[in-house]
Design an enzyme around this catalytic site. Structure first.
Site, mmCIF file in Angstrom:
data_model
loop_
_atom_site.group_PDB
_atom_site.id
_atom_site.type_symbol
_atom_site.label_atom_id
_atom_site.label_comp_id
_atom_site.label_asym_id
_atom_site.label_seq_id
_atom_site.Cartn_x
_atom_site.Cartn_y
_atom_site.Cartn_z
ATOM 1 N N GLU A 48 5.579 7.158 4.142
ATOM 2 C CA GLU A 48 4.802 6.898 2.929
ATOM 3 C C GLU A 48 3.962 5.667 3.208
ATOM 4 O O GLU A 48 4.483 4.556 3.296
ATOM 5 C CB GLU A 48 5.711 6.654 1.723
ATOM 6 C CG GLU A 48 4.941 6.292 0.458
ATOM 7 C CD GLU A 48 5.817 5.750 -0.655
ATOM 8 O OE1 GLU A 48 5.302 4.925 -1.452
ATOM 9 O OE2 GLU A 48 7.001 6.122 -0.735
ATOM 10 N N ARG A 52 -2.346 -0.093 -0.357
ATOM 11 C CA ARG A 52 -2.419 -1.497 -0.777
ATOM 12 C C ARG A 52 -3.376 -2.318 0.076
ATOM 13 O O ARG A 52 -3.548 -3.506 -0.184
ATOM 14 C CB ARG A 52 -1.029 -2.135 -0.697
ATOM 15 C CG ARG A 52 0.015 -1.478 -1.566
ATOM 16 C CD ARG A 52 1.341 -2.198 -1.439
ATOM 17 N NE ARG A 52 2.417 -1.464 -2.071
ATOM 18 C CZ ARG A 52 3.693 -1.833 -2.057
ATOM 19 N NH1 ARG A 52 4.041 -2.952 -1.428
ATOM 20 N NH2 ARG A 52 4.609 -1.110 -2.652
ATOM 21 N N THR A 76 1.741 4.207 -3.723
ATOM 22 C CA THR A 76 1.028 3.302 -4.622
ATOM 23 C C THR A 76 -0.228 3.970 -5.182
ATOM 24 O O THR A 76 -1.304 3.368 -5.253
ATOM 25 C CB THR A 76 0.675 1.965 -3.937
ATOM 26 O OG1 THR A 76 1.756 1.559 -3.082
ATOM 27 C CG2 THR A 76 0.487 0.864 -4.973
ATOM 28 N N LYS A 136 10.363 9.244 -8.478
ATOM 29 C CA LYS A 136 10.580 7.953 -7.846
ATOM 30 C C LYS A 136 11.200 7.023 -8.887
ATOM 31 O O LYS A 136 10.819 7.066 -10.066
ATOM 32 C CB LYS A 136 9.256 7.380 -7.349
ATOM 33 C CG LYS A 136 9.361 5.968 -6.757
ATOM 34 C CD LYS A 136 8.032 5.523 -6.179
ATOM 35 C CE LYS A 136 8.119 4.121 -5.617
ATOM 36 N NZ LYS A 136 6.908 3.726 -4.878
#
Length: 214
Positions: A48, A52, A76, A136
Site C-alpha cells: 500500500e 502523501r 491515503t 480499514k
C-alpha cells in the site's frame, strides 16, 4: 526463466492475502521499485503506497510496470480525484483513512477493490449500510486498538478489518488473533533509514518476519 504473472484480487479477499500489508511512504522515486522487490523477496507481495508525497503516483506507475508480481495499492485516498488518479496510475486497490458518501462513491466508481476507513462504531455501521464489509480501522492504536475491535466483534459480526496506525511488530499478533481482523497494515517494514540508505536486505528480512506472523 518464466515471467511472474500479474497478481489479481479476483475471487480473493485483500484481507486474506497476507498477514501484514506493508504501508509505504516513498519520498524518492528511485526507491519505489527496489522496495517493492524487497517486499516480494521477503514473502509479502502486496504494497500500500500512500499518496502523501509528490512522487507517489509516479512510484505507483513504476512499481506497476516493473514489479508485476506485487499487488500495488494506493493509500491515503482522501478525495474523489485521488481515487481516479490512483487507478489511472496502475493501482489495483485503494485504501482511505476515513469515509464519506462521496468518497465511497468515487472509490466504487473506479471498479477497484477498496478498504474504506473507519474509527467508530457509527462509521462502521454507515459503511456496512453502504454495502461494504471489509474495512480499514484507522488510526488503530489511537482509536482503541485491539481491545476496541475485540469489543465490537460480537455486536457487529459482519465487519472485517485491516487495522492500521501505530501497529508494530510486537503488537501485530494481538490484532491478528481477533476473529474480525483479516490482516494489519504496517509501516515498520520499511523504516525511513532503510529506504534512505538502500538497505533492501533489511526490508526483505522485516517482510519475512511479518509474513511468518500467521
Amino acid at each position: 526463466m518464466s515471467t511472474p504473472s500479474e497478481p489479481s484480487l479476483s475471487g480473493t479477499s485483500l484481507l486474506s492475502r497476507v498477514p501484514v500489508v506493508p504501508v509505504v511512504v516513498v519520498d524518492d522515486l528511485a526507491h519505489a521499485v527496489p522496495v517493492a522487490r524487497a517486499l516480494v523477496a521477503g514473502g509479502l507481495p502486496v504494497i500500500e503506497l500512500t499518496l502523501r508525497t509528490p512522487v507517489a503516483l509516479d512510484a505507483i506507475r513504476a512499481i506497476a510496470s516493473e514489479v508485476p508480481e506485487i499487488l500495488i495499492g494506493a493509500g491515503t485516498i482522501v478525495t474523489p480525484g485521488q481515487a481516479k488518479e490512483a487507478r489511472d496510475a496502475g493501482a489495483q486497490f485503494l485504501v482511505s483513512p476515513g469515509s464519506t458518501p462521496t468518497l465511497l462513491g468515487a472509490m466504487a466508481d473506479t471498479g477497484l477493490p477498496f478498504l474504506p476507513g473507519t474509527a467508530t462504531v457509527s462509521e462502521v455501521l454507515a459503511v456496512l449500510e453502504a454495502g461494504y464489509n471489509e474495512l480499514k480501522f484507522f488510526p488503530a492504536e489511537a482509536s482503541g486498538g485491539a481491545a476496541f475491535l475485540k469489543s465490537i466483534a460480537a455486536p457487529v459480526p459482519a465487519a472485517r478489518f485491516c487495522p492500521t496506525g501505530g501497529i508494530t511488530a510486537a503488537s501485530a499478533a494481538s490484532y491478528l488473533a481477533l476473529p474480525n481482523v483479516g490482516c494489519v497494515g504496517g509501516s515498520w517494514l520499511t523504516p525511513a533509514d532503510a529506504l534512505a540508505t538502500g538497505d533492501w536486505d533489511r526490508v526483505a528480512r522485516l517482510a519475512r518476519e511479518a509474513a511468518a506472523l500467521r
